[in-house]
Write a protein that holds these residues in place. Structure first.
Motif, mmCIF file in Angstrom:
data_model
loop_
_atom_site.group_PDB
_atom_site.id
_atom_site.type_symbol
_atom_site.label_atom_id
_atom_site.label_comp_id
_atom_site.label_asym_id
_atom_site.label_seq_id
_atom_site.Cartn_x
_atom_site.Cartn_y
_atom_site.Cartn_z
ATOM 1 N N SER A 1 0.856 -1.192 0.000
ATOM 2 C CA SER A 1 0.000 0.000 0.000
ATOM 3 C C SER A 1 0.886 1.234 0.000
ATOM 4 C CB SER A 1 -0.909 0.009 1.235
ATOM 5 O OG SER A 1 -1.686 -1.172 1.291
ATOM 6 N N VAL A 2 0.615 2.141 -0.952
ATOM 7 C CA VAL A 2 1.517 3.279 -1.143
ATOM 8 C C VAL A 2 0.721 4.566 -1.345
ATOM 9 C CG1 VAL A 2 3.493 4.151 -2.428
ATOM 10 C CG2 VAL A 2 3.068 1.676 -2.339
ATOM 11 N N PRO A 3 1.001 5.629 -0.581
ATOM 12 C CA PRO A 3 0.355 6.926 -0.833
ATOM 13 C C PRO A 3 0.761 7.464 -2.201
ATOM 14 C CG PRO A 3 1.386 6.874 1.344
ATOM 15 C CD PRO A 3 1.864 5.663 0.611
ATOM 16 N N ASP A 4 -0.178 8.100 -2.906
ATOM 17 C CA ASP A 4 0.137 8.558 -4.254
ATOM 18 C C ASP A 4 1.149 9.706 -4.295
ATOM 19 O OD1 ASP A 4 -1.452 10.631 -3.371
ATOM 20 O OD2 ASP A 4 -3.117 10.201 -4.725
ATOM 21 N N VAL A 5 1.373 10.365 -3.154
ATOM 22 C CA VAL A 5 2.404 11.403 -3.129
ATOM 23 C C VAL A 5 3.802 10.783 -3.045
ATOM 24 C CG1 VAL A 5 0.888 13.119 -2.096
ATOM 25 C CG2 VAL A 5 2.245 11.641 -0.614
ATOM 26 N N VAL A 6 3.859 9.488 -2.738
ATOM 27 C CA VAL A 6 5.143 8.775 -2.683
ATOM 28 C C VAL A 6 5.431 8.116 -4.022
ATOM 29 C CG1 VAL A 6 6.425 6.901 -1.573
ATOM 30 C CG2 VAL A 6 4.963 8.406 -0.199
#
Length: 256
Positions: A214-219
């Motif tokens: 799971s990855v934040p889209d800002v990353v």
């Protein structure tokens, strides 16, 4: 270790590689056939070895019982732990292990992202079945009739503009997940999180867990997250192998 015990264990190891005749076992152990016969008779009495009608020797039913007991005693969480930790180290992203139990998908384990921005989730908490990749990969392995029953009972809460909101769409996606071997959550549960997931299979080939990133889209953007699929799937295959699964026709799929 006693010589007899060592030889008996060698017989079991050789039979684990494939059926053997008496002559083959004697040759591989470097002993006379009478020695092999004595050992095999003891193993047969305890159901560690089975002799077929052609007098070939195979692993017996007691070995199946022990293999299942060994896995049960370790548990999927313990089996997966070193692999999940490795995936977390190599990607730096949040890694989850989830299972389908009692009609819910719950997280059994979590490895936190090394990024300043992290995903909120809690071990033991149920996940939306229609809006998370790990749920999709677990539901995709259910028998068709059970998938339909599950899809029919969901409330289809809309979490974002991308959330699946009806049974027909969910079932179509689950069929695709089963074919492609992984699942995605493109900001379907949280607007700023993209997830990918892959299945963990046991010796029978059944999906017993799912692993997700799971990855934040800002990353990382969506395409960058999907570029991590090969590494995620390799991890899932490694965990599956430790659960006794050995695919015949190449990698099996998964979702998160």
């Amino acid at each position: 270790m006693s010589q007899s015990l060592s030889r008996a264990l060698t017989i079991l190891i050789r039979l684990g590689e494939g059926p053997r005749t008496m002559d083959q076992l004697a040759e591989e152990l470097g002993v006379h056939k009478t020695t092999v016969l004595r050992l095999v008779r003891t193993l047969e009495e305890e159901r560690f070895v089975h002799r077929d009608r052609s007098h070939g020797f195979h692993l017996g039913s007691r070995t199946f019982e022990l293999s299942h007991a060994a896995l049960a005693q370790r548990g999927i969480r313990d089996i997966a732990a070193p692999h999940l930790a490795g995936l977390n180290r190599s990607t730096g992203q949040t890694v989850h292990l989830g299972v389908y139990e009692g009609g819910d998908v719950v997280y059994l384990d979590k490895y936190e992202s090394r990024q300043p921005i992290r995903m909120y989730s809690r071990i033991g908490a149920p996940m939306p079945l229609h809006a998370t990749a790990i749920a999709k990969v677990l539901l995709a392995d259910l028998p068709a009739a059970e998938r339909e029953r599950v899809a029919a009972r969901l409330d289809y809460t809309r979490f974002t503009d991308r959330t699946i909101t009806d049974a027909a769409t969910l079932l179509t996606e689950l069929r695709q997940v089963a074919v492609q071997g992984y699942a995605v959550d493109d900001a379907e549960h949280e607007t700023f999180i993209n997830c990918i997931a892959a299945p963990v299979r046991d010796a029978s080939g059944a999906v017993v867990a799912g692993i997700s990133l799971s990855v934040p889209d800002v990353v990382l953007g969506r395409d960058q997250v999907r570029a991590l699929l090969p590494e995620l799937r390799r991890t899932a295959l490694d965990v599956s192998a430790d659960c006794g699964h050995h695919p015949v026709n190449g990698p099996a799929g998964g979702g998160a």
